[in-house]
Write a protein that holds these residues in place. Structure first.
Motif, PDB file in Angstrom:
ATOM      1  N   GLN A 188       1.447   0.423   1.582  1.00 51.78           N
ATOM      2  CA  GLN A 188       1.065   1.531   2.457  1.00 51.78           C
ATOM      3  C   GLN A 188       1.256   2.863   1.741  1.00 51.78           C
ATOM      4  O   GLN A 188       1.915   2.946   0.705  1.00 51.78           O
ATOM      5  CB  GLN A 188       1.913   1.536   3.729  1.00 51.78           C
ATOM      6  CG  GLN A 188       3.372   1.910   3.493  1.00 51.78           C
ATOM      7  CD  GLN A 188       4.131   2.201   4.781  1.00 51.78           C
ATOM      8  OE1 GLN A 188       4.879   1.357   5.257  1.00 51.78           O
ATOM      9  NE2 GLN A 188       3.942   3.384   5.345  1.00 51.78           N
ATOM     10  N   CYS A 189       0.688   3.891   2.335  1.00 53.38           N
ATOM     11  CA  CYS A 189       0.995   5.255   1.928  1.00 53.38           C
ATOM     12  C   CYS A 189       2.340   5.650   2.523  1.00 53.38           C
ATOM     13  O   CYS A 189       2.713   5.188   3.610  1.00 53.38           O
ATOM     14  CB  CYS A 189      -0.070   6.224   2.449  1.00 53.38           C
ATOM     15  SG  CYS A 189      -1.753   5.847   1.907  1.00 53.38           S
ATOM     16  N   ALA A 190       3.058   6.499   1.823  1.00 51.99           N
ATOM     17  CA  ALA A 190       4.296   7.022   2.392  1.00 51.99           C
ATOM     18  C   ALA A 190       3.990   7.788   3.674  1.00 51.99           C
ATOM     19  O   ALA A 190       2.938   8.418   3.812  1.00 51.99           O
ATOM     20  CB  ALA A 190       4.993   7.923   1.377  1.00 51.99           C
ATOM     21  N   ILE A 191       4.913   7.731   4.618  1.00 56.42           N
ATOM     22  CA  ILE A 191       4.774   8.469   5.883  1.00 56.42           C
ATOM     23  C   ILE A 191       5.135   9.917   5.599  1.00 56.42           C
ATOM     24  O   ILE A 191       6.267  10.238   5.231  1.00 56.42           O
ATOM     25  CB  ILE A 191       5.718   7.890   6.954  1.00 56.42           C
ATOM     26  CG1 ILE A 191       5.507   6.378   7.103  1.00 56.42           C
ATOM     27  CG2 ILE A 191       5.519   8.587   8.290  1.00 56.42           C
ATOM     28  CD1 ILE A 191       6.613   5.688   7.883  1.00 56.42           C
ATOM     29  N   ILE A 192       4.171  10.814   5.739  1.00 49.82           N
ATOM     30  CA  ILE A 192       4.393  12.209   5.366  1.00 49.82           C
ATOM     31  C   ILE A 192       5.217  12.916   6.443  1.00 49.82           C
ATOM     32  O   ILE A 192       5.308  12.448   7.585  1.00 49.82           O
ATOM     33  CB  ILE A 192       3.058  12.942   5.126  1.00 49.82           C
ATOM     34  CG1 ILE A 192       2.212  12.982   6.414  1.00 49.82           C
ATOM     35  CG2 ILE A 192       2.280  12.285   3.996  1.00 49.82           C
ATOM     36  CD1 ILE A 192       0.938  13.794   6.268  1.00 49.82           C
ATOM     37  N   PRO A 235       1.056   3.585  -8.792  1.00 52.46           N
ATOM     38  CA  PRO A 235      -0.095   4.485  -8.693  1.00 52.46           C
ATOM     39  C   PRO A 235      -0.086   5.243  -7.357  1.00 52.46           C
ATOM     40  O   PRO A 235       0.608   4.846  -6.410  1.00 52.46           O
ATOM     41  CB  PRO A 235      -1.282   3.536  -8.774  1.00 52.46           C
ATOM     42  CG  PRO A 235      -0.776   2.277  -8.147  1.00 52.46           C
ATOM     43  CD  PRO A 235       0.679   2.181  -8.518  1.00 52.46           C
ATOM     44  N   PRO A 236      -0.882   6.301  -7.229  1.00 49.11           N
ATOM     45  CA  PRO A 236      -0.927   7.072  -5.973  1.00 49.11           C
ATOM     46  C   PRO A 236      -1.677   6.370  -4.849  1.00 49.11           C
ATOM     47  O   PRO A 236      -1.507   6.731  -3.684  1.00 49.11           O
ATOM     48  CB  PRO A 236      -1.630   8.369  -6.378  1.00 49.11           C
ATOM     49  CG  PRO A 236      -2.410   8.037  -7.609  1.00 49.11           C
ATOM     50  CD  PRO A 236      -1.631   6.978  -8.314  1.00 49.11           C
ATOM     51  N   THR A 237      -2.505   5.394  -5.178  1.00 52.73           N
ATOM     52  CA  THR A 237      -3.257   4.654  -4.156  1.00 52.73           C
ATOM     53  C   THR A 237      -2.586   3.301  -3.930  1.00 52.73           C
ATOM     54  O   THR A 237      -2.369   2.562  -4.891  1.00 52.73           O
ATOM     55  CB  THR A 237      -4.713   4.431  -4.587  1.00 52.73           C
ATOM     56  OG1 THR A 237      -5.320   5.691  -4.878  1.00 52.73           O
ATOM     57  CG2 THR A 237      -5.504   3.723  -3.498  1.00 52.73           C
ATOM     58  N   PRO A 238      -2.231   2.937  -2.697  1.00 50.96           N
ATOM     59  CA  PRO A 238      -1.574   1.646  -2.464  1.00 50.96           C
ATOM     60  C   PRO A 238      -2.422   0.483  -2.974  1.00 50.96           C
ATOM     61  O   PRO A 238      -3.634   0.425  -2.756  1.00 50.96           O
ATOM     62  CB  PRO A 238      -1.425   1.606  -0.937  1.00 50.96           C
ATOM     63  CG  PRO A 238      -1.411   3.035  -0.510  1.00 50.96           C
ATOM     64  CD  PRO A 238      -2.338   3.740  -1.451  1.00 50.96           C
ATOM     65  N   TYR A 239      -1.770  -0.436  -3.647  1.00 51.37           N
ATOM     66  CA  TYR A 239      -2.465  -1.594  -4.212  1.00 51.37           C
ATOM     67  C   TYR A 239      -3.226  -2.383  -3.153  1.00 51.37           C
ATOM     68  O   TYR A 239      -4.306  -2.912  -3.433  1.00 51.37           O
ATOM     69  CB  TYR A 239      -1.454  -2.546  -4.865  1.00 51.37           C
ATOM     70  CG  TYR A 239      -0.848  -2.079  -6.160  1.00 51.37           C
ATOM     71  CD1 TYR A 239      -1.565  -2.126  -7.355  1.00 51.37           C
ATOM     72  CD2 TYR A 239       0.471  -1.641  -6.204  1.00 51.37           C
ATOM     73  CE1 TYR A 239      -0.990  -1.743  -8.547  1.00 51.37           C
ATOM     74  CE2 TYR A 239       1.055  -1.252  -7.399  1.00 51.37           C
ATOM     75  CZ  TYR A 239       0.323  -1.298  -8.569  1.00 51.37           C
ATOM     76  OH  TYR A 239       0.894  -0.913  -9.751  1.00 51.37           O
ATOM     77  N   ALA A 251      -8.310   2.729  -9.500  1.00 51.47           N
ATOM     78  CA  ALA A 251      -7.054   2.983  -8.802  1.00 51.47           C
ATOM     79  C   ALA A 251      -5.833   2.585  -9.623  1.00 51.47           C
ATOM     80  O   ALA A 251      -4.764   3.186  -9.502  1.00 51.47           O
ATOM     81  CB  ALA A 251      -7.044   2.243  -7.461  1.00 51.47           C
ATOM     82  N   PHE A 252      -5.966   1.529 -10.441  1.00 54.83           N
ATOM     83  CA  PHE A 252      -4.870   1.072 -11.292  1.00 54.83           C
ATOM     84  C   PHE A 252      -5.462   0.283 -12.443  1.00 54.83           C
ATOM     85  O   PHE A 252      -6.680   0.094 -12.534  1.00 54.83           O
ATOM     86  CB  PHE A 252      -3.849   0.243 -10.490  1.00 54.83           C
ATOM     87  CG  PHE A 252      -4.390  -1.080  -9.984  1.00 54.83           C
ATOM     88  CD1 PHE A 252      -4.238  -2.249 -10.724  1.00 54.83           C
ATOM     89  CD2 PHE A 252      -5.049  -1.154  -8.761  1.00 54.83           C
ATOM     90  CE1 PHE A 252      -4.739  -3.454 -10.265  1.00 54.83           C
ATOM     91  CE2 PHE A 252      -5.543  -2.363  -8.289  1.00 54.83           C
ATOM     92  CZ  PHE A 252      -5.392  -3.519  -9.046  1.00 54.83           C
ATOM     93  N   ASP A 253      -4.606  -0.185 -13.327  1.00 53.11           N
ATOM     94  CA  ASP A 253      -5.037  -0.937 -14.499  1.00 53.11           C
ATOM     95  C   ASP A 253      -5.265  -2.398 -14.102  1.00 53.11           C
ATOM     96  O   ASP A 253      -4.322  -3.132 -13.821  1.00 53.11           O
ATOM     97  CB  ASP A 253      -3.960  -0.841 -15.583  1.00 53.11           C
ATOM     98  CG  ASP A 253      -4.396  -1.454 -16.900  1.00 53.11           C
ATOM     99  OD1 ASP A 253      -5.405  -2.190 -16.920  1.00 53.11           O
ATOM    100  OD2 ASP A 253      -3.723  -1.204 -17.924  1.00 53.11           O
ATOM    101  N   TRP A 254      -6.520  -2.832 -14.075  1.00 52.47           N
ATOM    102  CA  TRP A 254      -6.879  -4.170 -13.615  1.00 52.47           C
ATOM    103  C   TRP A 254      -6.718  -5.237 -14.702  1.00 52.47           C
ATOM    104  O   TRP A 254      -6.954  -6.424 -14.443  1.00 52.47           O
ATOM    105  CB  TRP A 254      -8.325  -4.185 -13.109  1.00 52.47           C
ATOM    106  CG  TRP A 254      -8.490  -3.553 -11.756  1.00 52.47           C
ATOM    107  CD1 TRP A 254      -8.448  -2.234 -11.461  1.00 52.47           C
ATOM    108  CD2 TRP A 254      -8.726  -4.230 -10.511  1.00 52.47           C
ATOM    109  NE1 TRP A 254      -8.653  -2.019 -10.115  1.00 52.47           N
ATOM    110  CE2 TRP A 254      -8.831  -3.243  -9.501  1.00 52.47           C
ATOM    111  CE3 TRP A 254      -8.879  -5.568 -10.145  1.00 52.47           C
ATOM    112  CZ2 TRP A 254      -9.066  -3.553  -8.168  1.00 52.47           C
ATOM    113  CZ3 TRP A 254      -9.115  -5.887  -8.820  1.00 52.47           C
ATOM    114  CH2 TRP A 254      -9.203  -4.885  -7.841  1.00 52.47           C
ATOM    115  N   LEU A 285      -3.503   3.442   4.601  1.00 56.60           N
ATOM    116  CA  LEU A 285      -4.215   3.693   3.345  1.00 56.60           C
ATOM    117  C   LEU A 285      -4.818   5.088   3.279  1.00 56.60           C
ATOM    118  O   LEU A 285      -5.721   5.346   2.485  1.00 56.60           O
ATOM    119  CB  LEU A 285      -5.324   2.644   3.176  1.00 56.60           C
ATOM    120  CG  LEU A 285      -4.898   1.172   3.232  1.00 56.60           C
ATOM    121  CD1 LEU A 285      -6.113   0.266   3.082  1.00 56.60           C
ATOM    122  CD2 LEU A 285      -3.861   0.853   2.161  1.00 56.60           C
ATOM    123  N   ALA A 286      -4.304   5.999   4.094  1.00 58.53           N
ATOM    124  CA  ALA A 286      -4.914   7.328   4.191  1.00 58.53           C
ATOM    125  C   ALA A 286      -4.404   8.275   3.111  1.00 58.53           C
ATOM    126  O   ALA A 286      -4.099   9.442   3.377  1.00 58.53           O
ATOM    127  CB  ALA A 286      -4.649   7.906   5.581  1.00 58.53           C
TER     128      ALA A 286
END
Length: 549
Positions: free
Chosen positions: A72-76, A367-371, A382-385, A533-534
């Motif tokens: 998930q994204c961190a809860i801001i 990475p900044p985008t959740p896997y 988004a990441f190294d595949w 995922l926002a």
């Protein structure tokens, strides 16, 4: 509150007053089959949070695992995230922060899952006691993190905690057992209403108590004991084990146990409860409180010494305890054969002048985008595949820190991809890091699964060592220790669609890269909440979709 099988808890997290005004956070208790609905509101001003439900497998709800940048994204700040997940097994579990090192700052609590009404445990007890063990620093989390993020010349290790805590209570500058321990600290004197006063465990005579003990420590390995009382270990990490009797238990960060104690001692005497560290170059005073038989005032200290603090180098004693943990008859047995083996060399290296922990030459950098979203939506940037390494050079000398130079270590965010239901063996190989005596005890935790602990070994794992694996009665656990200069082998089935962290449960070690990411069957995951995922590329994807819809 239980409503239509849904337990609803509201969290307000966390600074000074803890969670919902409590430290540790409130104990969550529910039954197998319940669906938890937990609203987490972040009332911090400057940082995001996430909450991991440690030991809950999250079948069908991998986004609720609570790992920032993974599930998930961190809860801001100011935002509320709703965790909803079903409880599928009974046991003693935890919850804690999983963004940065927020667990170190006290973002944690107990999660207890009972059997459904009408079902009975395979052991008898009259009542139960809940014990949560932790450690505490006088520096802020931000300061501790900053020291770990400096280059090698300026690097500041977190060093030892100032206190060990039992249910959030601990002492500093004094000791309850000062009259018996060889140090210069004075005896602690309490009226009983101070915030740092010990948490007294009150019992009745001639009863059997189930004591649930869990460690959410950020760094130290602990030893737990009760004066004059034997403990019968019956549960480990939410799984029943063959009962065995001990005077003390070793407990590593992320582990949980249930032990049975019988209150058959002199009821006109108080007894020490001790939590002491087992780590090199750590002098933190053991945490002490009292087992009180209610017939006597809890203000009267025992007339005998507390249980001893055992030396960190008691490797054989610690190995002997761990190897006593075997599955209770009727526990699912592991598949006879694995379909894949991954061997992780666990060491340290300098990367661009910074000290990092590395696994097969890779130090995890999230990475900044959740896997979960990146893999689900096949976001190639988004990441190294690329496939990460599944072994290390066989000429590597685990006793020689100079050999780390041959690893060409880098930061990385690659993912180990498993076909759904593949049976996987993971061998965790401990090695020397940077500096002498730097091969430490590491508790490794796997999200989304229980695994079978099939083997331990000295030195370097080699082909053929799998013949010694215990496939008859290996314990099911979610956290297991790896001993210095040795290896630990686990086996699991990749049967839970999602993306899961596998990492050392020591906060500074994970912060410095000691972890990997597993993914399995992500194409079968459905119903991911947009809020999870926002952020990052998935957040942009949702914005673009809404803009063009």
């Amino acid at each position: 509150m239980v409503c239509l099988g849904v337990v609803i808890v509201s969290f307000i997290s966390w600074r000074c007053k803890g969670i919902n005004g409590q430290f540790p956070g409130p104990t969550i208790r529910a039954e197998v089959g319940d669906t938890l609905h937990i609203a987490v509101t972040n009332k911090l001003f400057t940082e995001g949070i996430s909450i991991h439900w440690h030991g809950i497998r999250q079948f069908g709800t991998p986004w609720a695992d609570g790992t920032a940048s993974i599930s998930q994204c961190a809860i801001i700040p100011g935002e509320t995230f709703h965790y909803r997940f079903k409880l599928d097994k009974a046991g003693t579990f935890l919850y804690h922060g999983h963004n940065g090192m927020q667990r170190t700052g006290g973002l944690y609590g107990s999660l207890i899952v009972d059997l459904p009404k009408g079902q009975k445990e395979p052991f008898h007890y009259d009542d139960e006691i809940n014990i949560l063990l932790s450690d505490w620093w006088h520096k802020s989390v931000q300061d501790l993190e900053a020291g770990l993020s400096l280059d090698a010349e300026s690097f500041r290790w977190v060093y030892e905690p100032q206190s060990l805590l039992i249910n959030g209570r601990g002492q500093f500058g004094c000791s309850l057992g000062a009259n018996f321990i060889n140090h210069s600290l004075p005896v602690c004197h309490f009226k009983g209403d101070e915030e740092c006063a010990p948490y007294i465990v009150r019992v009745l005579p001639n009863k059997t108590y189930r004591m649930r003990i869990a460690s959410v420590a950020s760094l130290v390995s602990l030893n737990f004991a009760i004066s004059n009382h034997k403990m019968v270990v019956v549960e480990a990490d939410g799984n029943y084990v063959q009962p065995f009797t001990v005077d003390k238990i070793d407990i590593y960060s992320g582990e949980s146990y249930s032990v049975l104690i019988t209150t058959n001692q002199n009821p006109n005497q108080n007894y020490w409860i001790s939590s002491s560290h087992q780590d090199n170059n750590v002098s933190t005073t053991q945490a002490l409180t009292l087992l009180n038989y209610k017939r006597i005032s809890p203000s009267i200290l025992p007339s005998f010494p507390p249980p001893p603090t055992f030396p960190w180098y008691d490797f054989e004693g610690r190995k002997a305890f761990t190897k006593k943990i075997l599955a209770l008859k009727g526990t699912p047995q592991p598949p006879k054969y694995s379909q894949r083996r991954i061997v992780f060399l666990n060491t340290q290296d300098l990367i661009n002048g910074y000290i990092k922990f590395v696994l097969n030459g890779i130090s995890l950098s999230l990475p900044p985008t959740p896997y979960l979203g990146s893999i689900k939506f096949k976001l190639k940037n988004a990441f190294d595949w690329r496939a990460p390494p599944e072994n290390y050079p066989q000429d590597y000398d685990i006793d020689n820190e100079e050999t780390t130079k041959n690893l060409n270590s880098t930061l990385g965010n690659m993912v180990y991809m498993f076909p759904l239901n593949q049976v996987v063996d993971v061998v965790l190989q401990n090695a020397l890091g940077i500096g002498p005596n730097s091969s430490a005890f590491h508790p490794w935790h796997l999200h989304g699964h229980d695994f079978w602990v099939v083997g331990f070994g000295e030195g370097k794992f080699k082909d053929g060592d799998e013949k010694s694996f215990n496939l008859k009665n290996p314990p099911l656990k979610n956290t297991i220790v790896v001993f210095p200069y040795g290896w630990t082998a686990i086996r699991f089935r990749a049967d839970n669609p999602g993306v899961w962290a596998f990492h050392c449960h020591m906060e500074p070690h994970l912060h410095m890269g000691m972890g990997v990411v597993f993914a399995e069957g992500v194409q079968y995951v459905k119903g991911i909440p947009d809020q999870a995922l926002a952020c990052g590329l998935t957040g942009e994807m949702f914005v673009n979709k809404n803009t063009h819809s």
